[in-house]
Design an enzyme around this catalytic site. Structure first.
Site, mmCIF file in Angstrom:
data_model
loop_
_atom_site.group_PDB
_atom_site.id
_atom_site.type_symbol
_atom_site.label_atom_id
_atom_site.label_comp_id
_atom_site.label_asym_id
_atom_site.label_seq_id
_atom_site.Cartn_x
_atom_site.Cartn_y
_atom_site.Cartn_z
ATOM 1 N N TYR A 70 0.854 -1.187 0.000
ATOM 2 C CA TYR A 70 0.000 0.000 0.000
ATOM 3 C C TYR A 70 0.893 1.241 0.000
ATOM 4 C CZ TYR A 70 -4.026 -2.942 1.309
ATOM 5 O OH TYR A 70 -5.019 -3.889 1.347
ATOM 6 N N PHE A 225 -13.814 -4.655 -0.585
ATOM 7 C CA PHE A 225 -14.885 -4.107 -1.433
ATOM 8 C C PHE A 225 -16.247 -4.289 -0.749
ATOM 9 C CE2 PHE A 225 -12.299 -4.911 -5.572
ATOM 10 C CZ PHE A 225 -11.488 -3.833 -5.265
ATOM 11 N N PRO A 226 -16.392 -3.868 0.515
ATOM 12 C CA PRO A 226 -17.667 -4.072 1.218
ATOM 13 C C PRO A 226 -18.802 -3.229 0.654
ATOM 14 C CG PRO A 226 -16.238 -2.648 2.506
ATOM 15 C CD PRO A 226 -15.404 -3.168 1.363
ATOM 16 N N LEU A 227 -18.470 -2.259 -0.199
ATOM 17 C CA LEU A 227 -19.497 -1.448 -0.854
ATOM 18 C C LEU A 227 -19.505 -1.677 -2.363
ATOM 19 C CD1 LEU A 227 -19.036 1.858 1.162
ATOM 20 C CD2 LEU A 227 -20.806 0.107 1.454
ATOM 21 N N GLY A 228 -18.974 -2.821 -2.777
ATOM 22 C CA GLY A 228 -18.785 -3.038 -4.200
ATOM 23 C C GLY A 228 -17.484 -2.409 -4.633
ATOM 24 N N PRO A 232 -14.640 -0.258 -13.288
ATOM 25 C CA PRO A 232 -15.719 -0.262 -14.282
ATOM 26 C C PRO A 232 -16.256 -1.677 -14.484
ATOM 27 C CG PRO A 232 -13.867 1.058 -15.059
ATOM 28 C CD PRO A 232 -13.396 0.343 -13.820
#
Length: 313
Positions: A70, A225-228, A232
């Site tokens: 990171y 990705f807990p919110l998607g 794209p």
């Protein structure tokens, strides 16, 4: 106050636990943690990055997820500067990739056993730790992202052998898995798995069977990705009509609905939403205090999983 005398509802700093108490690698932690990936966005303002981590601790977060790749060590260094011993924060790191600042992507796979060991050593150095409480092995079996090719195709047994050796040596405390299939998780269970990190959200629930298995085995489910995803073609919780309607009804944001649904969905779920913005950080913590009634939960539970699997070659 010692951890044994402290209420499980509060962190070492006395703050109420964000999202309430959960369990990770045998420790009580706040169910809402902090994912450090986006700290790289503050690369030109190190003080702001350090302050954001401090703010997370003040808000009742004591579980921080990071990796050496990171920001090519920047996130780890900011965490090291921000945290104090009496914060009693569990820092979780990740191996299986390494920084590649000059490449087409900022990371490249590092799946071979000697690379896993080197990555642990790099994380220890940049975090200033003698032992990392939990290290996740990032594989490439499933989910969005890179796929292993050539000498980066490594069997799970060879990888677990080095991870177990590192645990026996005291350099890591527990082993987690990331981007794994159900088959690989079942095979790895005898090694003692504390955590699974797979892509999972209200709109992407292909791993429901794996979540159930983790609950049965006492393994924390820590979705990325807990919110998607912003990639794209990948679904986003904030575009989901049911989440938008629930947010309107409860006077909150669709993102908060998505995080709250995850916490309601299974008791072994822990969250590590990432941000580089203090207001977004506070909003993520506030999601842990939302109560979703039975009707709202039923509507959200009925949301269909949307297809989407982005890979990079």
């Amino acid at each position: 106050m010692t951890s044994s005398a402290r209420s499980p509802q509060s962190t070492a700093t006395g703050a109420p636990r964000a999202g309430g108490p959960g369990t990770l690698a045998g420790r009580t932690v706040s169910r809402i943690g902090f994912g450090a990936m986006q700290l790289e966005r503050l690369h030109d303002d190190r003080d702001a990055a350090v302050a954001l981590v401090r703010r997370a601790v003040e808000l009742g977060i004591d579980h921080i997820d990071t990796a050496q790749f990171y920001g090519n060590g920047f996130a780890n260094e900011a965490i090291r500067e921000a945290l104090r011993p009496d914060d009693d924060v569990i820092v979780v790191s990740k191996v299986g990739a390494e920084p590649d600042p000059d490449g087409p992507l900022p990371l490249r796979l590092a799946q071979r056993p000697e690379q896993l060991r080197a990555s642990v050593e790099d994380n220890l150095k940049s975090l200033g730790l003698d032992r990392i409480p939990l290290v996740n092995l990032r594989r490439t079996d499933t989910g969005p992202g890179l796929r292993a090719e050539g000498d980066q195709v490594v069997g799970i047994d060879d990888q677990l052998a080095v991870m177990t050796a590192l645990r026996d040596e005291g350099k890591i405390g527990a082993i987690g898995l990331s981007s794994v299939s159900l088959e690989v998780l079942r095979h790895a269970l005898p090694a003692g798995i504390a955590c699974v990190q797979n892509a999972y959200s209200l709109v992407a629930r292909d791993d429901e069977d794996m979540l159930t298995l983790c609950g049965e085995e006492g393994i924390a489910w820590v979705p990325y990705f807990p919110l998607g995803s912003a990639f794209p073609g990948m679904p986003k919780v904030t575009d989901e009509p049911a989440a938008l309607a629930a947010a309107h009804s409860l006077n909150c944001t669709p993102a908060q609905i998505g995080l709250s649904w995850l916490l309601h969905h299974a008791p072994n779920v822990l969250l590590i939403p990432g941000t580089a913005n203090a207001d977004h950080l506070a909003a993520n913590v506030e999601a842990g205090a939302l109560t979703l009634d039975a009707a709202t939960l039923a509507t959200l539970d009925a949301v269909s999983t949307r297809p989407g699997d982005i890979t990079f070659e």
